[in-house]
Design an enzyme around this catalytic site. Structure first.
Site, PDB file in Angstrom:
ATOM      1  CD  GLU A  87      41.359  42.597  37.958  1.00  0.00           C
ATOM      2  OE1 GLU A  87      40.628  41.688  38.420  1.00  0.00           O
ATOM      3  OE2 GLU A  87      41.017  43.785  37.944  1.00  0.00           O
ATOM      4  CB  SER A 123      27.691  38.593  31.817  1.00  0.00           C
ATOM      5  OG  SER A 123      28.598  38.066  30.885  1.00  0.00           O
ATOM      6  CG  ASP A 135      34.784  36.979  38.337  1.00  0.00           C
ATOM      7  OD1 ASP A 135      35.477  37.848  38.894  1.00  0.00           O
ATOM      8  OD2 ASP A 135      35.075  36.464  37.244  1.00  0.00           O
ATOM      9  CD  GLU A 140      33.483  30.756  34.381  1.00  0.00           C
ATOM     10  OE1 GLU A 140      32.386  31.039  34.880  1.00  0.00           O
ATOM     11  OE2 GLU A 140      33.903  31.267  33.337  1.00  0.00           O
ATOM     12  CG  ASP A 177      40.579  35.323  41.609  1.00  0.00           C
ATOM     13  OD1 ASP A 177      41.535  35.133  40.814  1.00  0.00           O
ATOM     14  OD2 ASP A 177      39.380  35.353  41.254  1.00  0.00           O
ATOM     15  CE1 TYR A 235      41.536  34.553  34.986  1.00  0.00           C
ATOM     16  CE2 TYR A 235      41.505  32.175  35.231  1.00  0.00           C
ATOM     17  CZ  TYR A 235      41.325  33.429  35.758  1.00  0.00           C
ATOM     18  OH  TYR A 235      40.954  33.562  37.079  1.00  0.00           O
ATOM     19  CB  ALA A 291      32.023  44.395  29.157  1.00  0.00           C
ATOM     20  N   GLY A 292      34.153  42.048  30.736  1.00  0.00           N
ATOM     21  CA  GLY A 292      34.933  41.862  31.958  1.00  0.00           C
ATOM     22  C   GLY A 292      34.132  42.208  33.201  1.00  0.00           C
TER      23      GLY A 292
HETATM   24  C1  GLA Z   1      38.379  36.693  35.771  1.00  0.00           C
HETATM   25  C2  GLA Z   1      38.255  35.496  36.699  1.00  0.00           C
HETATM   26  C3  GLA Z   1      38.501  35.890  38.151  1.00  0.00           C
HETATM   27  C4  GLA Z   1      39.806  36.658  38.294  1.00  0.00           C
HETATM   28  C5  GLA Z   1      39.891  37.773  37.254  1.00  0.00           C
HETATM   29  C6  GLA Z   1      41.239  38.450  37.249  1.00  0.00           C
HETATM   30  O1  GLA Z   1      37.366  37.617  36.027  1.00  0.00           O
HETATM   31  O2  GLA Z   1      36.989  34.908  36.585  1.00  0.00           O
HETATM   32  O3  GLA Z   1      38.493  34.751  38.964  1.00  0.00           O
HETATM   33  O4  GLA Z   1      40.914  35.811  38.225  1.00  0.00           O
HETATM   34  O5  GLA Z   1      39.646  37.304  35.937  1.00  0.00           O
HETATM   35  O6  GLA Z   1      41.460  39.101  38.445  1.00  0.00           O
END
Ligand code: GLA
Length: 380
Positions: free
Chosen positions: A32, A122, A167, A155, A35, A217, A118-119
């Site tokens: 996590e 989507s 993602d 994004e 990336d 983030y 919700a992570g």
């Molecule tokens: C979000 C981002 C991803 C990644 C995760 C954390 O989902 O879109 O690129 O950095 O957080 O691992």
């Protein structure tokens, strides 16, 4: 998502029919916030998806209807929407236009069953749906890698979240029953069969949506870059945390703030955990896999500080109930935990989670079984 519902709405609104495309959300088993630091991730596409029906309309307008929000929006090509959900679609169109493709407007109806916030990505699913659909409709000949990049750049540029590639990659490249071990530096990837006999993998949604998630983030990303810049001054081949070992980071500990040090050390350790996890997965050693999940959570919570009390609480209950592995998943500050649990412990754990979470946070958590599904495609 019921495709017939989409088709019916499309017919009602535009009195014709178009092509239908679907794109999934994702889970990530471990790795996590690695990336965008050009490390490794281990995601898979899930069986929840966005479905969209689209047809070019020969005018320079995009007319879009969202079934889930019961809301429609119209914008000219090149015009930045004022509506949140339309930004993702606009972003994709703009990235395609930046490549020199002259695409016109379209009519569209879309909906999905990926819980928003919700992570489960989507937003990446939405981007991948439109990137794939426009490429297909206009025969642009873009590769799957291009589609991933288009979603990621949408994004960055339209939504202003400086996300990594995970993602969109998982959404586009996903394959049923397989996890993707992705090297975010080279974009080389390996499909790893995801087999957990005797175990279940479940998500527990805290239903917390943190409004600071995207600003925090971007801040995490900058903190990692600060660490890299300090090390780069002395080792000029170091371009990202991928090139940094813990020993090397320790060498510069005094030149950086304690906060930068903690952020960077988390990322370096998480990469190492991911590689060990893949080895454990390949030999079927799920107990070891589970231990790495817990240490990943510990790092995300204490050193990277992207967890929240609700996520920490769910992981604590998991540890107490001897769940094999548990951790927060995705960007953090809310969303889901992912849990690896033996079949015979499932009922007790879920009951306990349900009761104690509801009691403490006055909110019912939601539980989903993880099924690894296919990536973006056209539905005939
Ligand atoms: C979000 C981002 C991803 C990644 C995760 C954390 O989902 O879109 O690129 O950095 O957080 O691992």
């Amino acid at each position: 998502m019921d495709i017939n519902l989409i088709r019916k709405k499309f017919k009602d609104l535009y009195n014709q029919s178009g092509n239908v495309y679907a794109s999934p959300g994702r889970v990530n088993l471990i790795g996590e916030h690695t990336d965008y630091n050009l490390g490794f991730v281990l995601p898979g596409a899930i069986d929840k998806r966005i479905v969209a029906e689209i047809k070019p309309n020969r005018i320079n307008k995009c007319r879009v209807y969202s079934i889930d929000f019961d809301d429609s929006y119209e914008f000219e090509l090149g015009e930045r929407p004022t509506k949140g959900w339309a930004l993702y679609i606009y972003g994709v169109i703009e990235e395609i236009r930046k490549k020199g493709f002259d695409i016109g407007g379209f009519d569209c109806v879309f909906g999905g069953d990926i819980p928003v916030g919700a992570g489960l990505s989507s937003s990446a699913a939405l981007e991948s749906t439109f990137a794939f659909a426009l490429n297909d409709i206009h025969q642009l000949n873009l590769s799957k890698f291009d589609l991933v990049k288009i979603g990621q750049m949408a994004e960055h540029n339209a939504v202003c979240v400086m996300c990594g590639v995970m993602d969109q990659f998982a959404s586009v490249f996903g394959e049923e029953g397989k996890l993707i071990k992705l090297d975010c530096h080279s974009l080389e990837y390996e499909m790893i069969p995801f087999k957990t006999p005797g175990y279940r993998v479940v998500l527990i949604n805290t239903k917390v949506k943190h409004s600071l998630a995207s600003s925090e983030y971007n801040l995490r990303r900058r903190e990692c870059e600060k660490g890299v810049a300090i090390i780069h001054e002395h080792y000029n081949y170091v371009e990202s945390l991928r090139d940094v070992s813990l020993n090397m980071l320790d060498e510069f500990r005094k030149s950086m703030t304690e906060l930068t040090y903690r952020r960077c050390s988390y990322v370096i350790k998480e990469n190492q955990r991911l590689l060990s996890t893949c080895d454990a997965l390949k030999t079927g050693n799920l107990q070891t896999f589970g231990k790495y999940m817990y240490s990943s959570h510990e790092g995300l919570s204490k050193d990277y500080e992207v967890s929240c009390p609700q996520l920490d609480f769910l992981v604590e209950i998991a540890a107490k109930d001897e769940v094999t592995g548990a951790r927060m998943m995705g960007g953090g500050f809310g969303g889901c935990t992912i849990n690896l649990i033996e079949n015979n412990k499932y009922d007790t754990f879920i009951n306990e989670v349900w009761n104690s979470y509801t009691k403490k946070f006055h909110k019912e958590p939601q539980v989903y079984d993880v099924k690894i599904g296919n990536g973006t495609r056209r539905i005939e």
